[in-house]
Design a protein around this motif. Structure first.
Motif, PDB file in Angstrom:
ATOM      1  N   LYS A  38       0.812  -1.224   0.000  1.00 51.09           N
ATOM      2  CA  LYS A  38       0.000   0.000   0.000  1.00 51.09           C
ATOM      3  C   LYS A  38       0.851   1.282   0.000  1.00 51.09           C
ATOM      4  O   LYS A  38       0.304   2.380   0.034  1.00 51.09           O
ATOM      5  N   GLY A  39       2.181   1.127   0.016  1.00 48.64           N
ATOM      6  CA  GLY A  39       3.032   2.326   0.029  1.00 48.64           C
ATOM      7  C   GLY A  39       3.023   3.046   1.367  1.00 48.64           C
ATOM      8  O   GLY A  39       3.335   4.234   1.437  1.00 48.64           O
ATOM      9  N   GLU A  40       2.692   2.332   2.423  1.00 46.42           N
ATOM     10  CA  GLU A  40       2.672   2.983   3.738  1.00 46.42           C
ATOM     11  C   GLU A  40       4.056   3.080   4.363  1.00 46.42           C
ATOM     12  O   GLU A  40       4.262   3.788   5.340  1.00 46.42           O
ATOM     13  N   ILE A  41       5.027   2.317   3.836  1.00 47.07           N
ATOM     14  CA  ILE A  41       6.439   2.588   4.132  1.00 47.07           C
ATOM     15  C   ILE A  41       7.184   2.601   2.790  1.00 47.07           C
ATOM     16  O   ILE A  41       6.670   2.130   1.780  1.00 47.07           O
ATOM     17  N   ARG A  42       8.370   3.192   2.798  1.00 45.81           N
ATOM     18  CA  ARG A  42       9.049   3.462   1.526  1.00 45.81           C
ATOM     19  C   ARG A  42       9.675   2.231   0.891  1.00 45.81           C
ATOM     20  O   ARG A  42       9.737   2.116  -0.337  1.00 45.81           O
ATOM     21  N   GLY A  43      10.193   1.321   1.719  1.00 46.61           N
ATOM     22  CA  GLY A  43      10.849   0.159   1.142  1.00 46.61           C
ATOM     23  C   GLY A  43      11.407  -0.751   2.216  1.00 46.61           C
ATOM     24  O   GLY A  43      11.371  -0.422   3.411  1.00 46.61           O
ATOM     25  N   ALA A  44      11.942  -1.890   1.777  1.00 48.12           N
ATOM     26  CA  ALA A  44      12.486  -2.844   2.740  1.00 48.12           C
ATOM     27  C   ALA A  44      13.622  -3.639   2.123  1.00 48.12           C
ATOM     28  O   ALA A  44      13.611  -3.950   0.931  1.00 48.12           O
ATOM     29  N   GLY A  45      14.620  -3.948   2.972  1.00 52.90           N
ATOM     30  CA  GLY A  45      15.703  -4.846   2.600  1.00 52.90           C
ATOM     31  C   GLY A  45      15.641  -6.038   3.546  1.00 52.90           C
ATOM     32  O   GLY A  45      15.836  -5.881   4.751  1.00 52.90           O
ATOM     33  N   LEU A  46      15.332  -7.204   3.017  1.00 51.84           N
ATOM     34  CA  LEU A  46      15.031  -8.347   3.886  1.00 51.84           C
ATOM     35  C   LEU A  46      15.923  -9.534   3.572  1.00 51.84           C
ATOM     36  O   LEU A  46      15.947 -10.022   2.439  1.00 51.84           O
ATOM     37  N   ASP A  47      16.652  -9.996   4.576  1.00 51.45           N
ATOM     38  CA  ASP A  47      17.439 -11.218   4.417  1.00 51.45           C
ATOM     39  C   ASP A  47      16.736 -12.397   5.074  1.00 51.45           C
ATOM     40  O   ASP A  47      17.100 -13.545   4.845  1.00 51.45           O
ATOM     41  N   VAL A  48      15.762 -12.108   5.908  1.00 50.91           N
ATOM     42  CA  VAL A  48      15.089 -13.170   6.673  1.00 50.91           C
ATOM     43  C   VAL A  48      13.573 -12.978   6.592  1.00 50.91           C
ATOM     44  O   VAL A  48      13.083 -11.867   6.413  1.00 50.91           O
ATOM     45  N   PHE A  49      12.857 -14.089   6.755  1.00 51.50           N
ATOM     46  CA  PHE A  49      11.419 -14.093   6.560  1.00 51.50           C
ATOM     47  C   PHE A  49      10.770 -14.984   7.614  1.00 51.50           C
ATOM     48  O   PHE A  49      11.439 -15.822   8.219  1.00 51.50           O
ATOM     49  N   GLU A  50       9.477 -14.808   7.773  1.00 57.83           N
ATOM     50  CA  GLU A  50       8.801 -15.530   8.846  1.00 57.83           C
ATOM     51  C   GLU A  50       8.697 -17.029   8.561  1.00 57.83           C
ATOM     52  O   GLU A  50       8.756 -17.841   9.473  1.00 57.83           O
ATOM     53  N   HIS A  51       8.530 -17.399   7.287  1.00 56.77           N
ATOM     54  CA  HIS A  51       8.353 -18.819   6.964  1.00 56.77           C
ATOM     55  C   HIS A  51       9.332 -19.254   5.873  1.00 56.77           C
ATOM     56  O   HIS A  51       8.923 -19.682   4.792  1.00 56.77           O
ATOM     57  N   GLU A  52      10.627 -19.101   6.150  1.00 58.22           N
ATOM     58  CA  GLU A  52      11.648 -19.449   5.158  1.00 58.22           C
ATOM     59  C   GLU A  52      11.584 -20.919   4.793  1.00 58.22           C
ATOM     60  O   GLU A  52      11.337 -21.736   5.679  1.00 58.22           O
ATOM     61  N   PRO A  53      11.858 -21.318   3.548  1.00 53.48           N
ATOM     62  CA  PRO A  53      12.231 -20.439   2.436  1.00 53.48           C
ATOM     63  C   PRO A  53      11.035 -19.826   1.697  1.00 53.48           C
ATOM     64  O   PRO A  53      11.215 -19.306   0.600  1.00 53.48           O
ATOM     65  N   ASP A  54       9.845 -19.852   2.303  1.00 51.42           N
ATOM     66  CA  ASP A  54       8.717 -19.212   1.630  1.00 51.42           C
ATOM     67  C   ASP A  54       8.783 -17.702   1.834  1.00 51.42           C
ATOM     68  O   ASP A  54       8.960 -17.227   2.963  1.00 51.42           O
TER      69      ASP A  54
END
Lengths: 311, 311
Positions: free
Chosen positions: B264-280
């Motif tokens: 929704k563009g409510e934050i500008r961006g993200a850099g993510l190396d980890v996720f809640e349900h890896e590797p999904d």
């Protein structure tokens, strides 16, 4: 504005500023971006007349040129403008301006100075981390949904402890050095002359610098001496574990040699913001995961343009 | 090696180390990577027996467990091993180990410690630069041949001067702070407690930290208290000009909320190396240029694995 409109417009007494090519800031923010009640623009790119004819028409009005990287300010142009006293460029580099002709005529030259230095340095470090740690390639791997189907993503390389050689320790090079110092890199440099106040090791010869480094960051200005400074010999001294980053000017590297080295695996990777024949980029590099390329935008941030406007 | 072979093998007097799941270092470098004449391995992942049965069989031999992020060391497993005295993990985090059961039993726990801290910090900074300066997106733009056909690449954002909030000022967070300091960022942090020796501003409340920052970097350990610490409220306090980077553990962020904010563009961006349900990975993020993702590889470099082996 048509040429006729422009002629009418120039009956006023305001000093006239010639703009050869629409600079990036106009493209992005509109022509009003650098407007001022203190001068008026003569926009060559909006005139149907050939440049020489336009300059003849306005020869006695033009007192300044607003230039950007894309449009050279040649001796020929300068000769047609007897009242020219100032060339301002929105770029960090001055290589598109005939500086010796300006010097001969006593024309002042003003660049964007160090406004862009920190953004450039950030880009250089970003490209180096990206190449070593394979961030862009990893991003593509994840976004193509390959993570869950494949065992393990190929390892990247550590930044800490790397020997980084900076080619050109000016305002950008110094900012790059300061940043990489904080990452635990060991910094050395090549410059026209040794900078006694800097703590880094100086190499008078760029081949020797390359031979003693794991990465080279090109930060120098493009001049007659730095054209193809990064030659086959330098790339070969850098070697197959070496990485090169260029955020300065494309022609400082012998691009044909660089492409050959990358394709053959004779160097480890490259982060390139600039190219020899922009916007043309060697297609051989498109498929290489160890090459990260950006479209000559190292200096371009929202904030740097705002600072430029203020300047 | 079959279970039968293993049983035969364990007649020797060497201490026995249980390996629950093949750790990344074995996958990459082969099972001999951590071999030593001082102990022998019991590789649960190579046995056809169910884990509980395997452990029953070798209950009195196992003195240590070599674990990695992917395989939990549960109270159940620990209970089956009366001679267990040590759990070693090749990961930086200890969140997959039942620490209270280890404490109760007096079992020592050893992690990879700070070996990975500098690589993690480099990744965090690399991801932040990439998101702000749009490096991965620019690389794709150039490699798709779009540069010559389009007028101008969208501007990125400056890193210098940004207010960066670090969530968890441990060994990784401190390294991140040191690096971003050199980029001219203004650093503040949230931690369980104020660190009197650190020069950065402390916020006892993470919502307040987010409200006063342009970027958040998640560096804390995953515990009961930090699970979903980065909630809807925190993301909303960070706001539409804010960027988030996570190189710690996926479940520290409420991922569903993060995805909603990004879409929704409510934050500008993200850099993510980890996720809640890896590797999904949430597929909604695949098409977003302002999201840069890497496959939980912030700690993985050639050099860090070599250090791990030595440890």
């Amino acid at each position: 504005m048509t040429s006729e409109n422009q002629s009418r417009h120039f009956q006023s007494d305001l000093p006239c500023v010639l703009v050869l090519k629409r600079p990036p800031s106009f493209v992005l923010f509109g022509d009003h971006f650098l407007e001022s009640p203190k001068f008026q623009y003569l926009k060559a790119y909006e005139s149907p007349l050939p440049l020489s004819q336009l300059l003849h028409t306005h020869a006695r009005s033009v007192q300044a040129i607003l230039s950007s990287g894309g449009a050279p300010v040649t001796a020929e142009t300068i000769c047609l403008l007897p009242r020219l006293g100032l060339v301002v460029t929105t770029s960090q580099g001055l290589d598109h301006i005939d500086l010796s002709e300006c010097r001969r005529r006593g024309i002042a030259v003003a660049g964007a100075g160090t406004i862009f230095s920190s953004d450039c340095a950030d880009s250089a470090v970003g490209l180096l981390i990206d190449v070593l740690r394979k961030i862009s390639a990893a991003n593509r791997y994840v976004k193509q949904g390959l993570w869950s189907s494949q065992v393990f993503y190929p390892l990247g390389y550590k930044l800490g402890g790397k020997r980084v050689g900076i080619v050109g320790l000016g305002s950008i090079g110094t900012e790059v050095a300061k940043r990489l110092d904080a990452f635990g890199c060991s910094i050395s440099y090549h410059s026209r002359s040794k900078k006694p106040l800097e703590p880094y090791k100086f190499y008078p010869n760029v081949v020797e610098l390359a031979a003693n480094c794991d990465a080279l960051i090109i930060c120098c200005a493009l001049t007659g001496e730095t054209h193809h400074l990064i030659s086959k010999e330098v790339l070969s001294a850098l070697g197959k574990d070496g990485v090169i980053v260029n955020i300065a000017r494309g022609p400082i590297i012998d691009e044909k040699e660089l492409v050959r080295c990358l394709v053959k695996g004779e160097i480890r990777g490259a982060g390139l913001d600039v190219f020899e024949h922009e916007p043309d980029v060697p297609v051989e590099l498109f498929a290489l995961d160890n090459v990260v390329m950006t479209p000559h935008c190292a200096v371009h941030t929202m904030e740097s343009f705002e600072e430029l406007r203020k300047l």
